[in-house]
Design an enzyme around this catalytic site. Sequence first.
Site, PDB file in Angstrom:
ATOM      1  N   CYS A  55      -7.965  11.451 -10.300  1.00  0.00           N
ATOM      2  CA  CYS A  55      -8.043  10.019 -10.036  1.00  0.00           C
ATOM      3  C   CYS A  55      -7.444   9.620  -8.698  1.00  0.00           C
ATOM      4  O   CYS A  55      -7.941   8.686  -8.048  1.00  0.00           O
ATOM      5  CB  CYS A  55      -7.398   9.234 -11.173  1.00  0.00           C
ATOM      6  SG  CYS A  55      -5.622   9.545 -11.390  1.00  0.00           S
TER       7      CYS A  55
ATOM      8  N   ASP B 185      -0.811   5.118 -16.355  1.00  0.00           N
ATOM      9  CA  ASP B 185       0.534   5.611 -16.638  1.00  0.00           C
ATOM     10  C   ASP B 185       1.551   5.031 -15.661  1.00  0.00           C
ATOM     11  O   ASP B 185       2.712   4.806 -16.013  1.00  0.00           O
ATOM     12  CB  ASP B 185       0.534   7.140 -16.554  1.00  0.00           C
ATOM     13  CG  ASP B 185       1.900   7.745 -16.801  1.00  0.00           C
ATOM     14  OD1 ASP B 185       2.563   7.316 -17.764  1.00  0.00           O
ATOM     15  OD2 ASP B 185       2.298   8.648 -16.046  1.00  0.00           O
TER      16      ASP B 185
ATOM     17  N   CYS C 154      -9.537  11.475   1.026  1.00  0.00           N
ATOM     18  CA  CYS C 154      -8.314  10.836   0.528  1.00  0.00           C
ATOM     19  C   CYS C 154      -8.565   9.594  -0.319  1.00  0.00           C
ATOM     20  O   CYS C 154      -7.924   9.392  -1.345  1.00  0.00           O
ATOM     21  CB  CYS C 154      -7.447  10.478   1.733  1.00  0.00           C
ATOM     22  SG  CYS C 154      -6.007   9.490   1.380  1.00  0.00           S
TER      23      CYS C 154
END
Length: 430
Positions: A267, A289, A339
């Site tokens: 991710c 998270d 990136c």
Amino acid sequence: MRRPDGEAPLAFHIMAKPTGARCNLDCAYCFFRKKEGLYPESNFRMTDTVMEEYIRQTLAGHHVPPVTIAWQGGEPTLMGPEFFRRAVEVQKKCARPGTRIENTFQTNGILLDDEWCRFFHDNNFLVGLSMDGPGHLHDVYRRDRRGRGTFDRVLKAARLLRKHHVEFNILCAVTGTNADHPLEVYRFFRDELGAPYIQFIPIVERENETGFQEGNTVTDRSVRPEQWGRFLIEIFDEWVRRDVGRTFVLNFDWALAGWLNMAGTVCIFAPTCGLGVALEHTGDLYSCDHFVEPDHFLGNILTTPLVELVSSQKQRRFGAAKRDTLPRYCRACALLPVCNGECPKNRFIETPDGEAGLNYLCEGYKAFFSHADRPMRMMADLLRQGRCADEVMPVLAAERKVPGRVGRNEPCPCGSGLKYRKCCGRQTAP
């Protein structure tokens, strides 16, 4: 991955926290311990009702054969092995024909014993073991509630996992301390621990009392951007010359995907996010998270179906914001396809021209990606040819034996019989 029509995703990832933020260690850099304050009256133990709904709804919501059931914390071993035995039985009852279930389990290793390891082996659990390098580096920040170092106990856990043939990987938090010892850390995991899979996580800890993603000052424990770049570069230079295909550094695998035009295997490097959510012990679901905080609360799976929460407009906006809030500096960067601005949690500094939203680690990533560009192109080209990425090693070795690089029209050192310019020296854009 989402369906082309934009409706419910074909697959998603739930990081379940059966003990919430509760842990038996007191690691100095842990951002999640502070999340205990979200549930002041809780006993921090997931009920069987929540566990069964998590598994049932996760399996029902997937439309691809592999399904990951992920357990994290806090420290999930505090639930005891019987809880997870019941979870495995629920999985067997709820799985549809053809479904392949993989349980992943992240642990500090302190409570692991023969019983735990036999359970992991017998049920094909993939275990992530948190370890920050050799003892003098690991024990700086990974201490127990009495302030004692934990290295010896974690090393014992690693040996138990190997004894029982449990598949495991190392999750190493990179701080301002161990970042200055990249090869010592890497060689310890590779040579002394014999770990085949290693993942490095940069610690970017914002200075605040909440543990939320707020403020733009980092703690002294945090890795500095230039440190992070040097850390990756030094390990990469050793890995790419001797360990490709033997030791798997997940950071390098994820980066290589960018050179293959497949950024998004993890991710942090995907153009958008939102398909990796966090499930608290109560059944509460959060956007990520790293964003377990009130502004990113999606709902509770006991009252709203999991797939509806993952597909909600709120969560879609959260995922699209990763792409839509990139500063101009990033959108114009040649490294953007690799990136994609990395993780939104780290985007809290300004660009050189004063625009907000630059990734704190940008300097380090730019240094690493630029340094690794040529070997990454070579490996990507090998893979496109149906060959193995480890063939890059003899090519690099051959180049080092002669002054300068191999000529474009000379035979490729890999032995393919092709000219270098048409084989490993071929230039392909990421």
